[in-house]
Design a protein around this motif. Sequence first.
Motif, mmCIF file in Angstrom:
data_model
loop_
_atom_site.group_PDB
_atom_site.id
_atom_site.type_symbol
_atom_site.label_atom_id
_atom_site.label_comp_id
_atom_site.label_asym_id
_atom_site.label_seq_id
_atom_site.Cartn_x
_atom_site.Cartn_y
_atom_site.Cartn_z
ATOM 1 N N ASP A 100 -53.533 33.793 -71.691
ATOM 2 C CA ASP A 100 -53.758 33.026 -72.925
ATOM 3 C C ASP A 100 -55.092 32.886 -73.466
ATOM 4 O OD1 ASP A 100 -50.927 33.128 -73.288
ATOM 5 O OD2 ASP A 100 -50.488 30.990 -72.748
ATOM 6 N N THR A 116 -53.134 31.159 -79.415
ATOM 7 C CA THR A 116 -52.226 30.793 -78.518
ATOM 8 C C THR A 116 -52.520 29.235 -78.409
ATOM 9 O OG1 THR A 116 -53.443 31.003 -76.624
ATOM 10 C CG2 THR A 116 -51.871 32.571 -77.026
ATOM 11 N N SER A 118 -52.640 25.307 -79.495
ATOM 12 C CA SER A 118 -52.001 24.056 -80.584
ATOM 13 C C SER A 118 -52.661 22.947 -80.339
ATOM 14 C CB SER A 118 -50.568 23.677 -80.244
ATOM 15 O OG SER A 118 -50.457 23.542 -79.066
ATOM 16 N N SER A 424 -40.420 39.920 -85.518
ATOM 17 C CA SER A 424 -41.242 39.763 -84.817
ATOM 18 C C SER A 424 -42.266 40.633 -84.000
ATOM 19 C CB SER A 424 -40.900 38.470 -83.777
ATOM 20 O OG SER A 424 -40.083 37.291 -84.403
ATOM 21 N N GLN A 442 -41.409 34.624 -85.153
ATOM 22 C CA GLN A 442 -41.900 33.997 -83.804
ATOM 23 C C GLN A 442 -43.323 33.710 -83.905
ATOM 24 O OE1 GLN A 442 -40.503 35.847 -80.049
ATOM 25 N NE2 GLN A 442 -41.561 34.569 -79.002
ATOM 26 N N SER A 447 -46.223 29.017 -86.936
ATOM 27 C CA SER A 447 -46.050 28.854 -85.363
ATOM 28 C C SER A 447 -47.498 29.546 -84.798
ATOM 29 C CB SER A 447 -45.000 29.366 -84.788
ATOM 30 O OG SER A 447 -44.745 30.712 -85.195
ATOM 31 N N TYR A 449 -48.939 32.296 -81.295
ATOM 32 C CA TYR A 449 -48.527 33.454 -80.218
ATOM 33 C C TYR A 449 -48.452 32.587 -78.832
ATOM 34 C CZ TYR A 449 -49.565 37.085 -83.635
ATOM 35 O OH TYR A 449 -49.588 38.102 -84.586
ATOM 36 N N ALA A 450 -48.359 31.411 -78.750
ATOM 37 C CA ALA A 450 -48.281 30.729 -77.695
ATOM 38 C C ALA A 450 -46.706 30.867 -76.804
ATOM 39 C CB ALA A 450 -48.559 29.204 -77.862
ATOM 40 N N SER A 451 -45.878 31.170 -77.757
ATOM 41 C CA SER A 451 -44.347 31.458 -77.117
ATOM 42 C C SER A 451 -44.129 32.689 -76.565
ATOM 43 C CB SER A 451 -43.420 30.932 -78.290
ATOM 44 O OG SER A 451 -43.524 32.016 -79.489
ATOM 45 N N LEU A 452 -44.999 33.488 -76.553
ATOM 46 C CA LEU A 452 -44.772 34.853 -76.249
ATOM 47 C C LEU A 452 -45.130 34.990 -74.485
ATOM 48 C CD1 LEU A 452 -45.183 35.689 -78.899
ATOM 49 C CD2 LEU A 452 -46.712 37.544 -78.491
ATOM 50 N N SER A 453 -44.197 35.957 -73.828
ATOM 51 C CA SER A 453 -44.388 35.811 -72.420
ATOM 52 C C SER A 453 -45.730 36.496 -72.073
ATOM 53 C CB SER A 453 -43.244 36.579 -71.954
ATOM 54 O OG SER A 453 -43.514 38.218 -72.517
ATOM 55 N N THR A 457 -47.962 38.907 -74.423
ATOM 56 C CA THR A 457 -49.266 38.457 -74.897
ATOM 57 C C THR A 457 -50.364 39.699 -74.453
ATOM 58 O OG1 THR A 457 -48.677 36.120 -74.479
ATOM 59 C CG2 THR A 457 -51.067 36.854 -74.461
#
Length: 485
Positions: A100, A116, A118, A424, A442, A447, A449-453, A457
């Motif tokens: 990240d 990524t 917040s 997405s 997504q 929002s 890109y933090a929710s990506l695996s 990423t």
Amino acid sequence: MNAIFTIINIFGLVTMGFSGLMATCLLTSFIADDGATTAFFQGTLITLLSGALMFIPTINIPKKVSRQTGFLMVAITWSIIPVFCTLPLMLYLTELSFIDAYFETVSGLTTTGATTLSGLDQLPMSINLWRHELNWIAGMGIIIFAVAILPILGIGGMQLYIAESPGTVKESDLPPRIAQTAKALWLVYAGITLACIIALRLAGMNWFDAICHAFSAMSLGGFSTHDSSIGYFDSLSIEMVLTIFQLLAGINFASHYVALRKRSFNPYADDREARVFLVLVLGSCLVAALVLWNADTYPDFLTALRHATFNLVTIATDCGFASQDFNQWPIFVPMWMLFLCCISASSGSTGGGIRMIRTIILMKQARLELFKFIHPFAVKPMKIGDTVVSNKIVTSVTGFIFLYFISIVILVFMLLLSGMDFISAFSAIVACFNNAGPGLNQVGPASNYASLSDFQTGVCTFAMLLGRVQIFSIVILFVPEFWRK
């Protein structure tokens, strides 16, 4: 062997340069007492020592810069420098994973603006400044990359622009040496940035926000000091200032240089790229506003025009700010915005994507092919204005466009294979590949890109790097013939 030493020496020098950039944030952290001083001290020290260990032992070794060395240098610099840039982030934000942190710094150095992180509003001043410094320094680096490095490698840059573009921006208008050209463009870039800072301060931002957002606007980097980006300010005057400066950053900086030197607007009028860019983007703003107004997204046309103009310009120029959650708009508008980010920015600007000059050449080539179907024996060269475009340039553009689209297709399928939904996946790759920042669903503007695996990423990170170095510089490393020379 000399080629290896050359790469080590140059990379060491660049690394030490970034330690100096990091030191400015160390000083900021110390003065502001924001809690990140230790992280920046350690990061600066590690980066400086690493660079010195590469630079000093190779300083007296004869240097040999071949095209092969140049391609390797570009790939190594763009992919490894972000590793050093992660140090302050990882040393302060201990919960942040390397992938990240690497995504964040690659996003900064490629001026993508995807994040990524917040809680940007609560980050130490020095951490936010570091992110925006990466944007700004990379923005100028991208211009020099286009003007000085790509021509040496034989894959475009200012030489291609001069050959392709009619008007007043010719070799005689630019300083003859690379160092002089770089200095001239640096002064223009810094001067317009200063004007942007002052304008944002007058529009209502505090000095720190004005500096950070001017850095992002002029580099078309899109980072913000707030989670809600420009929506945080809810200010028409701030949006108008940023819109103007983003449009300026999307125009070739050589045109800015010539216009300032000649004290005339004629270089802009003679710049076909700039004219098409402005007509396309501003015309699209009007169409988008009509769509939003017709769909009752906003209560009146002027409100629709305000939000359509700012958000469309910021995506079309590959900046990536947001003042509204355009993911909730009628699908035509955000998809058209993503299309514009592929083609709109001018060559020699800080934007990404195909670049407007290639789009113009491709359209003229298609028109010429239709003409030849009707008149098969006619001899008609392709022209842009009064300038004849050689077949070599047309072939180069065609090859680039093919690699551009096939790269996007492959990367989208990689994200689909990982389980991401199509909108997405498609929007994330288009946004990252064109260095535009936010996508849809997504990875939409509400929002990040933090929710990506980690795999997702990584794919998006590679897309940012591939798009920023104009594809060829990395793809060529996978061609077997490259290593046989």
